[in-house]
Motif scaffolding. Structure first.
Motif, PDB file in Angstrom:
ATOM      1  N   ARG A 102      13.611  11.987  -5.146  1.00 53.74           N
ATOM      2  CA  ARG A 102      13.681  12.303  -3.717  1.00 53.74           C
ATOM      3  C   ARG A 102      12.839  13.528  -3.377  1.00 53.74           C
ATOM      4  O   ARG A 102      12.223  13.587  -2.309  1.00 53.74           O
ATOM      5  CB  ARG A 102      15.144  12.514  -3.297  1.00 53.74           C
ATOM      6  N   THR A 103      12.807  14.496  -4.287  1.00 49.04           N
ATOM      7  CA  THR A 103      11.981  15.688  -4.071  1.00 49.04           C
ATOM      8  C   THR A 103      10.498  15.312  -4.035  1.00 49.04           C
ATOM      9  O   THR A 103       9.742  15.768  -3.159  1.00 49.04           O
ATOM     10  CB  THR A 103      12.223  16.713  -5.194  1.00 49.04           C
ATOM     11  N   GLN A 104      10.077  14.484  -4.972  1.00 44.71           N
ATOM     12  CA  GLN A 104       8.681  14.034  -5.001  1.00 44.71           C
ATOM     13  C   GLN A 104       8.348  13.184  -3.781  1.00 44.71           C
ATOM     14  O   GLN A 104       7.272  13.323  -3.186  1.00 44.71           O
ATOM     15  CB  GLN A 104       8.428  13.228  -6.273  1.00 44.71           C
ATOM     16  N   ARG A 105       9.270  12.309  -3.406  1.00 44.53           N
ATOM     17  CA  ARG A 105       9.062  11.444  -2.238  1.00 44.53           C
ATOM     18  C   ARG A 105       8.844  12.260  -0.980  1.00 44.53           C
ATOM     19  O   ARG A 105       7.962  11.957  -0.162  1.00 44.53           O
ATOM     20  CB  ARG A 105      10.278  10.519  -2.086  1.00 44.53           C
ATOM     21  N   LYS A 106       9.634  13.306  -0.801  1.00 41.03           N
ATOM     22  CA  LYS A 106       9.513  14.166   0.369  1.00 41.03           C
ATOM     23  C   LYS A 106       8.160  14.861   0.407  1.00 41.03           C
ATOM     24  O   LYS A 106       7.512  14.936   1.459  1.00 41.03           O
ATOM     25  CB  LYS A 106      10.638  15.206   0.360  1.00 41.03           C
ATOM     26  N   ARG A 107       7.723  15.332  -0.755  1.00 44.22           N
ATOM     27  CA  ARG A 107       6.427  16.011  -0.832  1.00 44.22           C
ATOM     28  C   ARG A 107       5.289  15.049  -0.497  1.00 44.22           C
ATOM     29  O   ARG A 107       4.372  15.396   0.260  1.00 44.22           O
ATOM     30  CB  ARG A 107       6.236  16.579  -2.244  1.00 44.22           C
ATOM     31  N   ILE A 108       5.353  13.845  -1.039  1.00 47.59           N
ATOM     32  CA  ILE A 108       4.291  12.857  -0.821  1.00 47.59           C
ATOM     33  C   ILE A 108       4.269  12.399   0.639  1.00 47.59           C
ATOM     34  O   ILE A 108       3.197  12.248   1.243  1.00 47.59           O
ATOM     35  CB  ILE A 108       4.477  11.655  -1.762  1.00 47.59           C
ATOM     36  N   ALA A 109       5.446  12.178   1.226  1.00 45.94           N
ATOM     37  CA  ALA A 109       5.529  11.757   2.630  1.00 45.94           C
ATOM     38  C   ALA A 109       4.922  12.814   3.545  1.00 45.94           C
ATOM     39  O   ALA A 109       4.222  12.498   4.520  1.00 45.94           O
ATOM     40  CB  ALA A 109       6.977  11.488   3.013  1.00 45.94           C
ATOM     41  N   GLU A 140       0.830  -1.203   0.000  1.00 45.40           N
ATOM     42  CA  GLU A 140       0.000   0.000   0.000  1.00 45.40           C
ATOM     43  C   GLU A 140       0.867   1.257   0.000  1.00 45.40           C
ATOM     44  O   GLU A 140       0.562   2.242  -0.699  1.00 45.40           O
ATOM     45  CB  GLU A 140      -0.924   0.005   1.215  1.00 45.40           C
ATOM     46  N   GLU A 141       1.961   1.230   0.772  1.00 47.28           N
ATOM     47  CA  GLU A 141       2.866   2.382   0.805  1.00 47.28           C
ATOM     48  C   GLU A 141       3.533   2.596  -0.547  1.00 47.28           C
ATOM     49  O   GLU A 141       3.674   3.733  -1.016  1.00 47.28           O
ATOM     50  CB  GLU A 141       3.910   2.188   1.898  1.00 47.28           C
ATOM     51  N   LEU A 142       3.934   1.510  -1.185  1.00 48.63           N
ATOM     52  CA  LEU A 142       4.535   1.628  -2.520  1.00 48.63           C
ATOM     53  C   LEU A 142       3.538   2.199  -3.519  1.00 48.63           C
ATOM     54  O   LEU A 142       3.865   3.074  -4.320  1.00 48.63           O
ATOM     55  CB  LEU A 142       5.032   0.262  -3.001  1.00 48.63           C
ATOM     56  N   ASN A 143       2.303   1.707  -3.453  1.00 46.49           N
ATOM     57  CA  ASN A 143       1.281   2.180  -4.383  1.00 46.49           C
ATOM     58  C   ASN A 143       0.961   3.653  -4.170  1.00 46.49           C
ATOM     59  O   ASN A 143       0.731   4.401  -5.138  1.00 46.49           O
ATOM     60  CB  ASN A 143       0.013   1.339  -4.241  1.00 46.49           C
ATOM     61  N   CYS A 144       0.946   4.094  -2.909  1.00 47.54           N
ATOM     62  CA  CYS A 144       0.685   5.502  -2.608  1.00 47.54           C
ATOM     63  C   CYS A 144       1.813   6.383  -3.140  1.00 47.54           C
ATOM     64  O   CYS A 144       1.567   7.472  -3.684  1.00 47.54           O
ATOM     65  CB  CYS A 144       0.534   5.703  -1.095  1.00 47.54           C
ATOM     66  N   LEU A 145       3.042   5.901  -2.997  1.00 53.66           N
ATOM     67  CA  LEU A 145       4.182   6.656  -3.491  1.00 53.66           C
ATOM     68  C   LEU A 145       4.134   6.767  -5.011  1.00 53.66           C
ATOM     69  O   LEU A 145       4.332   7.842  -5.584  1.00 53.66           O
ATOM     70  CB  LEU A 145       5.487   5.991  -3.048  1.00 53.66           C
ATOM     71  N   ILE A 146       3.859   5.650  -5.663  1.00 53.69           N
ATOM     72  CA  ILE A 146       3.796   5.634  -7.128  1.00 53.69           C
ATOM     73  C   ILE A 146       2.684   6.558  -7.624  1.00 53.69           C
ATOM     74  O   ILE A 146       2.871   7.324  -8.578  1.00 53.69           O
ATOM     75  CB  ILE A 146       3.580   4.198  -7.636  1.00 53.69           C
ATOM     76  N   ALA A 147       1.540   6.500  -6.966  1.00 52.58           N
ATOM     77  CA  ALA A 147       0.395   7.309  -7.382  1.00 52.58           C
ATOM     78  C   ALA A 147       0.667   8.804  -7.261  1.00 52.58           C
ATOM     79  O   ALA A 147       0.102   9.611  -8.007  1.00 52.58           O
ATOM     80  CB  ALA A 147      -0.834   6.935  -6.567  1.00 52.58           C
ATOM     81  N   GLY A 148       1.540   9.181  -6.320  1.00 48.63           N
ATOM     82  CA  GLY A 148       1.805  10.591  -6.087  1.00 48.63           C
ATOM     83  C   GLY A 148       2.906  11.185  -6.951  1.00 48.63           C
ATOM     84  O   GLY A 148       3.100  12.407  -6.948  1.00 48.63           O
ATOM     85  N   CYS A 149       3.636  10.349  -7.689  1.00 39.21           N
ATOM     86  CA  CYS A 149       4.753  10.835  -8.508  1.00 39.21           C
ATOM     87  C   CYS A 149       4.287  11.247  -9.902  1.00 39.21           C
ATOM     88  O   CYS A 149       3.186  10.898 -10.332  1.00 39.21           O
ATOM     89  CB  CYS A 149       5.818   9.738  -8.636  1.00 39.21           C
ATOM     90  N   ARG A 200       7.692   6.959   6.765  1.00 40.15           N
ATOM     91  CA  ARG A 200       8.239   5.688   6.281  1.00 40.15           C
ATOM     92  C   ARG A 200       8.533   5.747   4.781  1.00 40.15           C
ATOM     93  O   ARG A 200       9.441   5.073   4.296  1.00 40.15           O
ATOM     94  CB  ARG A 200       7.248   4.544   6.564  1.00 40.15           C
ATOM     95  N   LEU A 201       7.791   6.581   4.069  1.00 39.58           N
ATOM     96  CA  LEU A 201       8.010   6.703   2.626  1.00 39.58           C
ATOM     97  C   LEU A 201       9.389   7.260   2.321  1.00 39.58           C
ATOM     98  O   LEU A 201       9.960   6.991   1.256  1.00 39.58           O
ATOM     99  CB  LEU A 201       6.941   7.600   2.006  1.00 39.58           C
ATOM    100  N   LEU A 202       9.955   8.042   3.249  1.00 35.65           N
ATOM    101  CA  LEU A 202      11.274   8.633   3.042  1.00 35.65           C
ATOM    102  C   LEU A 202      12.372   7.577   3.021  1.00 35.65           C
ATOM    103  O   LEU A 202      13.486   7.845   2.560  1.00 35.65           O
ATOM    104  CB  LEU A 202      11.571   9.665   4.134  1.00 35.65           C
ATOM    105  N   LYS A 203      12.065   6.390   3.501  1.00 37.83           N
ATOM    106  CA  LYS A 203      13.056   5.314   3.549  1.00 37.83           C
ATOM    107  C   LYS A 203      13.040   4.457   2.281  1.00 37.83           C
ATOM    108  O   LYS A 203      13.820   3.517   2.154  1.00 37.83           O
ATOM    109  CB  LYS A 203      12.800   4.439   4.778  1.00 37.83           C
ATOM    110  N   ILE A 204      12.153   4.790   1.358  1.00 36.79           N
ATOM    111  CA  ILE A 204      12.055   4.012   0.125  1.00 36.79           C
ATOM    112  C   ILE A 204      13.020   4.569  -0.918  1.00 36.79           C
ATOM    113  O   ILE A 204      12.954   5.740  -1.284  1.00 36.79           O
ATOM    114  CB  ILE A 204      10.619   4.041  -0.433  1.00 36.79           C
TER     115      ILE A 204
END
Length: 301
Positions: A198-205, A107-116, A212-216
């Motif tokens: 990394r910029t997108q990951r930070k925004r989504i987290a 679910e965390e992976l899917n949320c990250l992917i959806a937000g990029c 936890r998303l920051l560790k992906i």
């Protein structure tokens, strides 16, 4: 190819460019060339005289905020630099401690992917479904993708095996939505692409309030695919082929990361050929029985 940057002397800059060009001629991967060129530049900026091995040793030793893994990479970099000049040195030893890597939920992976954005989301979905290395994804070409039969042909890196991996209709659709004006779907600078991720990951987290998303990282998806695939199939050889490993011991490191079932005290595996059975025996598996021409093996955890 490595690009010039930063405020160092013309002479030192020339040495770095020469080093990068030598590695390219020797057939090193682009990611390795860029990483080692940057590390050599960092050593110089921190005061190392790269013509003096003791100076390099001292510079590395003084970096108190560097992890052992970073120091080990710096040693490998300078060792490679000396190799270019047919020189050797007494290398310092920095032992790295292997830790259990972070494995996110699906679910965390899917949320990250959806937000990029489109390109990053497609890149992450490819890593998630196939478990390939990011470097293998960057060199993937359009001709390697069979949209009709839904598979990709993976050109290996780091001495792995080539392989063909099934992908979903969803991923096919995502890939087809990308520009086709290049021979590769991801014709980007790996360094800049990773920085943008990394910029997108930070925004989504921050938006989802989930640190936890920051560790992906890109390689996290390879770990996730390997552990979940083994949990699903309990077939070590299947995971080995999926990851492109030549040595089954490397695959075992992935399958031992997470214990999904505390009551399962054995790794189990199957073999259909003598060669497959031989690899399992060499990895410490013991023969259990045969069923419909398939041999069953197990190994205590």
């Amino acid at each position: 190819m490595y690009r010039k940057s930063g405020d160092i002397s013309t002479r030192n800059q020339g040495q770095i460019v020469e080093f990068a060009w030598w590695m390219q001629k020797e057939g090193y991967a682009e990611a390795t060339i860029n990483r080692r060129a940057r590390l050599l530049k960092t050593l110089i900026n921190k005061g190392a005289d790269i013509q003096n091995a003791e100076s390099v040793k001292e510079t590395i030793a003084k970096q108190q905020h560097w992890k052992s893994k970073t120091k080990k990479l710096a040693v490998e970099t300078y060792d490679c630099y000396l190799k270019m000049h047919d020189q050797t040195w007494k290398k310092p030893i920095f032992n790295t401690v292997r830790t259990i890597p972070f494995i996110p939920t699906e679910e965390e992976l899917n949320c990250l992917i959806a937000g990029c954005n489109k390109a990053t989301a497609t890149f992450l979905q490819l890593l998630k479904e196939t478990g390939i290395r990011s470097g293998e994804a960057f060199i993937l070409q359009w001709i390697d993708i069979n949209t009709e039969k839904q598979f990709v042909n993976i050109t290996p890196e780091k001495g792995s095996e080539p392989r063909q991996i099934k992908i979903s209709k969803q991923l096919i659709t995502m890939l087809n939505s990308l520009p086709h004006d290049n021979t590769k779907p991801f014709a980007y600078s790996q360094r800049h692409f990773a920085r943008n991720f990394r910029t997108q990951r930070k925004r989504i987290a921050h938006k989802l309030k989930n640190d936890r998303l920051l560790k992906i990282h890109f390689h996290t998806l390879r770990h996730w695919k390997a552990t979940t695939e083994y949990h699903k199939t309990k077939n070590i050889l299947h995971v080995m082929k999926l990851l492109g490993h030549k040595n089954i011991q490397n695959t075992l490191l992935y399958t031992q990361l997470i214990n999904f079932d505390e009551d399962d005290n054995f790794h189990s595996a199957t073999a259909k050929t003598i060669q497959e059975a031989q690899k399992l025996v060499e990895a410490g598996f013991e023969y259990v029985c045969a069923f419909e021409e398939v041999k069953l093996f197990r190994k205590r955890k």
